[in-house]
Structures are given as structure tokens and as C-alpha cells.
Design a protein around this motif. Structure first.
Motif, PDB file in Angstrom:
ATOM      1  N   GLN A  36      18.595  -7.801   7.804  1.00 42.49           N
ATOM      2  CA  GLN A  36      19.749  -8.442   8.554  1.00 42.49           C
ATOM      3  C   GLN A  36      18.927  -8.931   9.741  1.00 42.49           C
ATOM      4  O   GLN A  36      18.278  -8.498  10.548  1.00 42.49           O
ATOM      5  N   MET A  46      28.517  -4.106  -0.150  1.00 45.73           N
ATOM      6  CA  MET A  46      28.231  -4.721   1.056  1.00 45.73           C
ATOM      7  C   MET A  46      28.424  -6.257   0.985  1.00 45.73           C
ATOM      8  O   MET A  46      28.451  -6.809   2.082  1.00 45.73           O
ATOM      9  N   LYS A  66      27.602   1.672  12.864  1.00 44.69           N
ATOM     10  CA  LYS A  66      28.975   1.131  12.081  1.00 44.69           C
ATOM     11  C   LYS A  66      28.539   0.666  10.793  1.00 44.69           C
ATOM     12  O   LYS A  66      29.492   0.792   9.686  1.00 44.69           O
ATOM     13  N   GLY A  67      27.330   0.073  10.447  1.00 46.56           N
ATOM     14  CA  GLY A  67      27.075  -0.357   9.354  1.00 46.56           C
ATOM     15  C   GLY A  67      26.628   0.393   8.185  1.00 46.56           C
ATOM     16  O   GLY A  67      26.190   0.111   7.159  1.00 46.56           O
ATOM     17  N   ASN A  90      22.793 -11.473   6.415  1.00 44.04           N
ATOM     18  CA  ASN A  90      22.311 -10.614   5.533  1.00 44.04           C
ATOM     19  C   ASN A  90      21.434 -11.246   4.276  1.00 44.04           C
ATOM     20  O   ASN A  90      21.804 -12.344   3.644  1.00 44.04           O
TER      21      ASN A  90
END
Length: 516
Positions: free
Chosen positions: A20, A241, A388-389, A3
Motif C-alpha cells: 500500500q 479487498m 480500519k483496513g 494498492n
């Protein structure tokens, strides 16, 4: 998984890109003068109570009054009592120590029995103004930290459902209960998993101090004043995050560099070393290829790696996405296999688009028809895995027999929309572009005037990449010929965000040179 966060400063605000594995997955624009961000807390004034909607409209300084529903005022009795004490400057502990909590309102009551017109009320923005609507508000205040969320006027300790290990849940509950401040409820976030007592305690204290500072502001506040500000979009991304997968954070202004460095020192001191100040000649987004990704990914049509493409349409009520096979190579044995392959690619890109454009509300996806139920289930599972992220709340329903998949995604701010179709600045969309042929003549005439008449030194020219390449072509390029002619080296800067006939002359301080 790698990331990287890029923060580019402009006159209107900060452009923020989360990348990402070199793919842009989130893009935000944090306006300098932007108000009413999710999480901001205001001292509002009730302007109207509407029994039919069981809601009130509250003036917080926006063009349209904010909407406050009955379900969002559960702790109103305690909040209202405390706010009145603070505004009246009565002796009260701003950290709520010794404060006597009031009973929560009735779950199925009427708002007109609780709130009256012209009453001052402390409210938090839970949804930014969208289209013609004002902000959505709540009296159930919360202060978000990195590991916990602090909720005034409560006493419970709740653990994120995403932490599934029973022993870990018990450990966190025991630790937080032992340090929980009086009259505050605590919600333990997913990122707190594995954290020690010291870190959790420090995070809770940070939230309490933020609340206390806000209450000091409230003492002197006037109606419509902002009492507590939510942190900027870049800081909130890092707060939510930041983990071991983050490799780099790039900023291009010293002010942002110091701000982010201070924030990192507070939440993750070991991550300060990944913060870097970009000082290159090219713009930050241009240097790392982000500008190109933005231009190619925000259009109505989005290409897939192997020939398929998405068509994305937006309406006021919902978003519709159509999946097409296009010129997909037919390596698969049959139509069903081809459809599955394209749909799997589309599912991955679709989830990226939802996050990048921050699309919310109802999303309907028309996948290529598949006859086998197991293939439909594969697509749904792929969607769940890719989502999911996503930090927003969402629900994914099974694909219907018509091949439609329905998604609901939390919408708390206007969707990000980048115009990728440009009107030619020379022909104004008529299609006649003969003037663009002489753009180089315009550049060279202006250059001659500036160097001959205005005696500028250390200047540079910002150009479209095509024109940039034209001036740099050859062993003895036109740029080199300028040097021989004027004895001054003119820097060329390529910028794909401008039109092909657009150019800007900058002095050595980076300010635009006025010609004439």
C-alpha cells in the motif's frame, strides 16, 4: 491510496505481498501442500466427546484431532439429516429445495445429547492448526463470495453493520430477499454497498454452485476427505479487498497469471487490465524492493522513520511490544511532546506489523509514558484509524495509567515469522569470516571449470548484491574480462535473500548447474 499485489511462485508455494503506497502491509506464504486452511470443509469422524469442555474432538486427517465446541453446532440437526441423506444417496435436492429444516439445538444444552462417538460429521475449519493444537472446527457452514456469505440451513438476510446508511441497508435487504435461495441464509458483506441486483444475484448463484459441487463430492467421499476447498490466499485477498484503489497485480508464473485472470474475469472483469506477468531478469520481489522490506521488517527490532524503534517479543499466550524513543530528534518543546510524536509514529507502524505478521490473540503495547489524558486518547484514536483496513476482528482498549494498551485480534492461522538473523554459512556463527574473502576465487574457479570443461552457454550466476557489485565495478569490469577470456557473456543476477558467501550457477533453462 494505491494498492498493489505481488505473487511470486516458488517450489514450496506462493509468496504473496500486499503493498500500500509502496509500503508492505501484508505478507503470506501459501504452501503448495498446505492443508486445513480457514474455510475448508471436511467430512470428519467424531473421535471423542468431552462433557467437561462441552466439546468433541473430530478426526479430519490432521495429526491432532480438530476441536468442535457446542456453540459451533447450532444448525447440526438439519446438517446431520441432510449429510446422511447425501451419503446414503437418497433422492435429495443438493440445492436444498424442498428440504425440511430441523429445529436448531438448545442454546445451553450438552454436546453429548447431540453428538455421539464415531458419527460422521461435516465440519468447516475456522482456525488453522497452531502450535500443538489441531484445527478449530464448526458445523455452522458458510460459503463466502465477493459480496455475500451464504449460510446453508437458514432463512434470514443480514446486512453488514459497517453499512450504516439506513436507505442502503433497506435497499440491499429488499434485493437480496427477492433472490435468496430456499433454505439458505445470506449475509451481505460491506463491499456490496452500492451494488446492483445482477451482481448480487450472480454472486449468490456462484456460492450455491460451489455448495452443490461440494455435495456431489460428498456422495462419494470417505471419512477425512476434503469436500469443499477455500480458494488460495491470493484469490481470497482479491475477493475481499479488490477495489478501485488497486493499481497493479504482478505474477511471475504463467500458471498463476491464467488462474488470477480467470478469477478476475469472474469477480471484476474491468480489473483484468491491471494484471501483469513479470518476465524480468531479476526475481519479482527483488525487482520491486519487497525482499528488502521483508528482511528489514520482520526482525525483533523495527525502526521508526525519525529514530524511534519497536521491540517485538512473542510468547505462546501473547505478544509484547515495547516502544522506544531511541535517538529521536528533539524538535519538540518538551518530553510530553516528544513522547506523543514517537507514540503516534509507533501506532502507525504497529498496526502495519500486526497485519504483516498476522499476529493474533492478546497484544500488549508499552507506549512511552504520557501524563496528559488527551494525548492517550489521541494514540487510541490513531490506532483505531490505522486498524480500519484490517480484515481480522479486533478490539482496542484504552491506554492504562501505566501506559499499556491492550489489543485482542482474531487468530485463525499461525503468525507469519521470517528469520532475519542469519548464521554465516562459512563460519557457522563462530565470527571467523576469513573464508568469505576468497569467495570470488571460488566463483571464478568454478566458472573456469564450467566454461572450459562442461562447455555451458547462456549461463548465469546468482549472487549476493555485494558480490554482484564487485563484479560489475569499473569501465572494464570483471564480468567484461570474462567475456574477453571465454567469448561467452555470463549474466549476473543479484539476490539479497542469499548469504554473502552463497552463489548459484544456472544454465540457460534456469536449472542449477552441478559442478564435478
Amino acid at each position: 491510496m494505491s494498492n498493489e499485489l505481488y505473487i511470486s511462485t516458488t517450489q514450496k508455494g506462493d509468496r504473496i505481498a500486499l503493498v500500500q503506497d509502496k509500503r508492505l502491509i501484508e505478507y503470506h506464504f501459501d504452501e503448495t501442500e498446505h492443508q486445513f486452511s480457514v474455510g475448508d470443509i471436511y467430512l470428519g469422524v467424531v473421535k471423542k466427546v468431552v462433557q467437561g469442555n462441552n466439546a468433541a474432538f473430530v478426526d479430519v486427517g490432521y495429526d491432532k484431532d480438530g476441536f468442535l465446541h457446542y456453540n459451533e453446532i447450532i444448525s447440526y440437526n438439519s446438517l446431520n439429516k441432510f449429510v446422511k441423506d447425501v451419503i446414503a444417496k437418497r433422492p435429495v435436492n443438493l440445492r436444498l429445495k424442498g428440504f425440511q429444516l430441523e429445529k436448531d439445538i438448545e442454546k445451553f444444552g450438552k454436546i453429548n445429547d447431540v453428538i455421539t462417538k464415531n458419527t460422521p460429521v461435516l465440519v468447516q475449519v475456522v482456525k488453522e492448526p497452531i502450535s500443538t493444537k489441531g484445527p478449530r472446527l464448526s458445523c455452522d457452514i458458510s460459503i463466502a463470495g465477493r459480496n455475500v456469505v451464504l449460510v446453508p440451513f437458514g432463512n434470514s438476510v443480514n446486512i453488514s453493520k459497517k453499512i450504516t446508511n439506513k436507505q442502503e441497508r433497506q435497499r440491499l435487504h429488499k434485493m437480496v430477499s427477492s433472490v435468496k435461495p430456499e433454505n439458505f441464509a445470506v449475509i451481505v458483506r460491506t463491499v456490496a454497498e452500492g451494488k446492483d441486483m445482477e451482481e448480487l444475484s450472480r454472486d449468490i448463484e456462484f456460492c450455491v454452485e460451489k455448495w452443490e459441487e461440494g455435495m456431489k463430492t460428498l456422495r462419494e467421499a470417505k471419512p477425512r476427505d476434503r469436500i469443499i476447498s477455500e480458494m488460495g490466499r491470493a484469490s481470497s485477498i482479491l475477493r475481499d479487498m479488490l477495489n478501485d484503489d488497486f493499481d497493479n497485480i504482478y505474477v511471475d508464473s504463467k500458471e498463476n497469471f491464467e488462474s488470477v485472470k480467470t478469477f478476475l474475469h469472474t469477480i471484476a472483469p474491468d480489473k483484468e487490465k491491471i494484471l501483469k506477468l513479470h518476465t524480468g531478469k531479476n526475481k519479482l520481489f527483488e525487482q520491486f524492493g519487497i525482499e528488502k522490506q521483508i528482511k528489514s521488517l520482520f526482525g525483533r527490532s523495527v525502526s521508526l522513520p525519525n529514530g524511534g524503534y519497536l521491540i517485538i517479543e512473542h510468547t505462546e499466550a501473547l505478544h509484547v511490544i515495547d516502544v522506544n524513543s531511541g535517538n529521536k530528534s528533539t524538535q519538540e518543546d518538551d518530553q510530553e511532546s516528544t513522547a506523543l510524536a514517537v507514540n503516534l509514529e509507533a501506532a502507525k507502524e504497529l498496526c502495519r506489523q500486526l497485519r504483516m505478521r498476522d499476529m493474533g490473540g492478546i497484544i500488549v503495547v508499552d507506549f512511552i509514558d504520557m501524563k496528559k489524558n488527551e494525548n492517550r486518547r489521541l494514540i487510541q484514536e490513531a490506532m483505531k484509524e490505522e486498524m480500519k483496513g484490517d480484515r481480522s476482528k479486533y478490539t482496542i482498549l484504552p491506554i492504562s495509567k501505566f501506559g499499556l494498551l491492550q489489543i485482542t485480534r482474531q487468530r485463525v492461522r499461525p503468525e507469519m515469522n521470517i528469520v532475519t538473523r542469519e548464521t554465516c554459512p562459512t563460519c557457522s556463527g563462530t565470527g571467523t569470516i576469513q573464508a568469505s574473502i576468497v569467495v570470488t576465487d571460488l566463483i571464478e574457479n568454478n566458472l573456469d571449470y564450467i566454461l572450459s570443461k562442461q562447455n555451458e552457454s547462456g549461463m548465469s550466476i546468482v549472487l549476493h548484491p555485494f558480490i554482484y557489485a564487485y563484479y560489475r565495478e569499473g569501465i572494464i569490469s570483471k564480468q567484461m574480462k570474462w567475456f574477453f577470456k571465454y567469448r561467452v557473456w555470463v549474466k549476473l543476477i543479484k539476490d539479497s535473500s542469499i548469504g554473502i558467501t552463497e552463489f548459484h550457477f544456472l544454465n540457460k533453462l534456469g536449472d542449477e548447474i552441478e559442478i564435478g
